[in-house]
Write an enzyme that holds these catalytic residues in place. Structure first.
Site, mmCIF file in Angstrom:
data_model
loop_
_atom_site.group_PDB
_atom_site.id
_atom_site.type_symbol
_atom_site.label_atom_id
_atom_site.label_comp_id
_atom_site.label_asym_id
_atom_site.label_seq_id
_atom_site.Cartn_x
_atom_site.Cartn_y
_atom_site.Cartn_z
ATOM 1 N N SER A 124 0.814 -1.217 0.000
ATOM 2 C CA SER A 124 0.000 0.000 0.000
ATOM 3 C C SER A 124 0.849 1.269 0.000
ATOM 4 O O SER A 124 0.464 2.271 -0.601
ATOM 5 C CB SER A 124 -0.945 0.006 1.203
ATOM 6 O OG SER A 124 -1.840 -1.075 1.128
ATOM 7 N N HIS A 176 0.386 4.434 4.179
ATOM 8 C CA HIS A 176 -0.313 5.141 3.101
ATOM 9 C C HIS A 176 0.194 6.577 2.993
ATOM 10 O O HIS A 176 0.530 7.059 1.901
ATOM 11 C CB HIS A 176 -1.819 5.148 3.361
ATOM 12 C CG HIS A 176 -2.435 3.793 3.335
ATOM 13 N ND1 HIS A 176 -3.802 3.588 3.478
ATOM 14 C CD2 HIS A 176 -1.903 2.553 3.179
ATOM 15 C CE1 HIS A 176 -4.068 2.301 3.407
ATOM 16 N NE2 HIS A 176 -2.932 1.655 3.237
#
Length: 222
Positions: A124, A176
């Site tokens: 991610s 993220h």
């Protein structure tokens, strides 16, 4: 830069690193699923854990990027990599794309290293780096109708994904954000270089590598 027609055109082009990364992620996941003992060893030996990285397992900053916790986790990251990774690889070349991907992934791992406390896996951070790079590119083109539409679509998709940790537990939101920032910083550096000619590809790799080195140094020293 990245309206639907352009993305489809990029995906149909030569994007070997994008597909290679997807294949690696799928093969590793299937290997772990087919052999539960191997799956546990992959997590214990290669997943990111801040305490273990601090103890010397620095390689976990990288290896965790190729592990996934569930089928949905793998499918979402593979879809995002196929869509956005191919667009970047087609436009800037395979070495530049791979350098951006790794730099963003390491930056995501660094953010988790500084704030996380348990095992974490997934690509991610690298995926959000691709988001960040494309978002920065479309922001510069926001004055045109196509650029404004593309930027709005990306911004909305990014907002949804940034909000997911509020709804879904056990998401490493730190990775993220770290990847997102690294992608935007790298894209800002690339914006100062010509798209083609004059060794621009090598200089793009150098910019991404510099981001990678800084992120890795922060993770290992702090």
């Amino acid at each position: 830069m990245i309206d639907r027609a352009q993305i489809k055109g990029h995906v149909r082009g030569a994007t070997p690193f994008t597909y290679a990364l997807i294949v690696i992620n799928v093969v590793v996941f299937l290997a772990g699923q087919s052999n539960p003992d191997l799956g546990r060893r992959l997590i214990l030996d290669f997943a990111h854990h801040p305490e273990l990285v601090s103890a010397g397992d620095w390689y976990r900053l990288v290896t965790a990027m190729f592990l996934h916790g569930s089928v949905m986790h793998l499918l979402f990251n593979s879809w995002a990599l196929w869509l956005f990774g191919a667009a970047i690889e087609r436009r800037f070349g395979s070495p530049s794309f791979l350098a951006l991907y790794l730099a963003s992934g390491i930056a995501g791992s660094t953010a988790y290293q500084l704030t996380g406390s348990s095992f974490a896996v997934g690509a991610s951070g690298a995926i959000f780096g691709l988001f960040g790079a494309l978002l920065a590119a479309t922001y510069r083109q926001r004055h045109s109708p196509a650029g404004r539409a593309a930027f709005g679509q990306l911004a909305m998709l990014l907002a949804i994904n940034l909000a997911l940790p509020l709804l879904v537990p056990n998401i490493a939101w730190q990775a993220h954000l770290g990847g997102l920032v690294a992608g935007m910083v790298t894209a800002a550096g690339w914006d100062r270089l010509p798209l083609t000619g004059g060794g621009s590809g090598g200089r793009r790799v150098a910019v991404a590598f510099a981001v990678l080195v800084v992120a890795a140094a922060i993770a290992l020293l702090f």
